[in-house]
Write a protein that holds these residues in place. Structure first.
Motif, PDB file in Angstrom:
ATOM      1  N   GLU A  72      36.041 116.495  10.858  1.00  0.00           N
ATOM      2  CA  GLU A  72      37.245 116.120  10.711  1.00  0.00           C
ATOM      3  C   GLU A  72      38.109 115.387  12.104  1.00  0.00           C
ATOM      4  N   HIS A  73      39.215 114.931  11.231  1.00  0.00           N
ATOM      5  CA  HIS A  73      39.913 113.950  12.311  1.00  0.00           C
ATOM      6  C   HIS A  73      41.620 115.059  12.410  1.00  0.00           C
ATOM      7  N   PHE A  74      41.667 115.118  13.267  1.00  0.00           N
ATOM      8  CA  PHE A  74      42.892 115.846  14.592  1.00  0.00           C
ATOM      9  C   PHE A  74      43.932 114.290  14.608  1.00  0.00           C
ATOM     10  N   ARG A  75      45.428 115.339  13.992  1.00  0.00           N
ATOM     11  CA  ARG A  75      46.036 113.489  14.512  1.00  0.00           C
ATOM     12  C   ARG A  75      47.317 114.555  15.883  1.00  0.00           C
ATOM     13  N   HIS A 109      39.823 111.570  18.779  1.00  0.00           N
ATOM     14  CA  HIS A 109      40.642 112.174  17.926  1.00  0.00           C
ATOM     15  C   HIS A 109      42.541 111.385  18.532  1.00  0.00           C
ATOM     16  N   THR A 110      43.434 111.671  17.511  1.00  0.00           N
ATOM     17  CA  THR A 110      44.697 110.973  18.587  1.00  0.00           C
ATOM     18  C   THR A 110      46.251 111.741  18.965  1.00  0.00           C
ATOM     19  N   GLU A 147      41.488 111.470  23.137  1.00  0.00           N
ATOM     20  CA  GLU A 147      40.470 109.930  22.642  1.00  0.00           C
ATOM     21  C   GLU A 147      39.407 109.885  22.951  1.00  0.00           C
ATOM     22  N   PRO A 153      43.438 113.456   7.493  1.00  0.00           N
ATOM     23  CA  PRO A 153      43.397 113.824   8.744  1.00  0.00           C
ATOM     24  C   PRO A 153      43.943 115.705   8.854  1.00  0.00           C
ATOM     25  N   PHE A 187      37.872 121.128  18.369  1.00  0.00           N
ATOM     26  CA  PHE A 187      37.079 119.645  17.847  1.00  0.00           C
ATOM     27  C   PHE A 187      35.253 119.681  17.858  1.00  0.00           C
TER      28      PHE A 187
END
Lengths: 272, 272
Positions: B32-35, B60-61, B56, B3, B26
């Motif tokens: 990709e996964h974004f935190r 993503h988180t 969300e 991430p 995004f």
């Protein structure tokens, strides 16, 4: 919802701009299905295959309308304009007879919002729907050029919604050819001159701010349709941005308020 | 892929710009996964909930990093800058200890291309990575303002990649506070001044054309990193557009080459 019929007529120089235009339309109309009619006489089979694959990759359909060399042979080719520019007025003769309406779009545009409200415009009794550009200036010039025609307004033919049922009944190929023969030397924008001279009273007026915004106007913040033009109102409300004039956003050294937005869609159109 | 950790620090005035920035990131990084770590002290719970729901909804988180009033109480608030602007330098104290790197991003930016190459920059031995802005001018001014510090270059702190492991070992809270107390009256961009005065020799230089392009430069077609700047090269290659300065694209009467593109992402960010 019914599919949306789109008419485009290009030569090989406009393949990439066409794809950018189509991509912007597809992206901003995710709930629509488009049937694109590609009318042309000189595209190579490879080019047509490439455009077809592009349209299908985006989930839509393309129909080729190939015009033989024997058609339009009487129509003059004027200055730097190609013969394809006449096609839109006589497109009805080569389109499937079951089509009731179609939206012609120039390739030098972006469609940045949902197009359904334009496509579903009530055309009862009208041949076409289009927007004005440069109305006062153009009207005076045209009064001098075509004094015998009662040109009420000068419509831009780059976004032209066609009522194919009334066009089939009332638009005459010979009338168009006669006009062209008579005015060969004074035609500047041939198809647009014909449209305005012969049919301006049968064209329903579209809101130019929404459906055919000349991006050159932005610099001067021209009021159109009594609206205050802001970048917010354009990006949120305008459906069609039209890159009119000789300077195009795919040329080197172009500059303009919508250059970056055009390049954004160009990038998306060219992604594999 | 791992991430990507993103750090943002805003007050209530920057909620919408933050969403525009995140939306652009995004959209242009679909794989990709974004935190997202949202560091703040004064946002209302409703605001935090709104931002969380937005992140969300985009897949993503978000983690809230709430800073109590007791923290940073010695740090001066200078001019129109909020206390949040100091957070990025001491963020490491409030972030989960298992994080090894994080990318701080200002809310006045657009991320228009994949960000992975920036995030994966080799930081061995460095504290931070950042890009120069206005290098010659700023360097001279800073030689006058902070004569006792050996400022090698003036980095912009709006895009700041952090090597949290070395920062934890080497950045000293008391050193920062001492600097702030000493230079309270000459600080102009507090966090940036601290960063450059104390750590400029520990900052790896990023390509500013790619990773922190000051959109005000476009008008002057400045060469950056020896590249010819064209709209094509920016839209295709630049990862981060930074709307530096007091005039922001969400203000009325803003104008600039990337105005329409900003409004495009703003529209997408605000879609339900």
């Amino acid at each position: 919802m019914t599919p949306i019929n789109i008419l485009v007529t290009i030569d090989a120089n406009y393949i990439q701009p066409l794809q950018v235009m189509l991509k912007s339309m597809f992206l901003n109309n995710p709930e629509e299905h488009f049937r694109v009619f590609l009318m042309h006489s000189r595209l190579a089979p490879d080019h047509v295959d490439g455009i077809t694959a592009f349209v299908e990759r985006n989930g839509h359909t393309l129909s080729e309308v190939r015009i033989g060399e024997e058609c339009f042979c009487d129509a003059p080719v004027v200055k730097h304009y190609t013969k394809e520019m006449y096609y839109r007025l006589l497109a009805f003769r080569y389109l499937p007879p079951e089509l009731r309406r179609i939206l012609y779009l120039d390739p030098d545009i972006l469609v940045i919002n949902p197009i359904r409200s334009l496509y579903d415009t009530d055309l009862s009794g009208w041949l076409f729907a289009a927007a004005y550009h440069d109305i006062i200036f153009a009207r005076e010039i045209n009064r001098l050029r075509f004094p015998e025609y009662n040109i009420k307004a000068y419509f831009n033919s780059g976004v032209l919604l066609m009522n194919l049922e009334t066009i089939r009944a009332r638009v005459s190929e010979s009338e168009i050819y006669n006009f062209v023969r008579k005015h060969k030397n004074t035609l500047i924008l041939p198809d647009q001159d014909i449209l305005n001279s012969l049919y301006s009273q049968d064209i329903k007026k579209l809101d130019g701010f929404l459906y055919n915004y000349d991006v050159r106007y932005y610099k001067y913040r021209l009021l159109m349709a009594k609206k205050q033009v802001t970048m917010d109102s354009i990006v949120n409300d305008t459906v069609i941005l039209h890159f009119c004039g000789k300077r195009k956003p795919w040329h080197k050294n172009y500059s303009g308020a919508f250059h970056a937005l055009y390049k954004h869609y160009q990038k998306l159109a060219l992604l594999p």
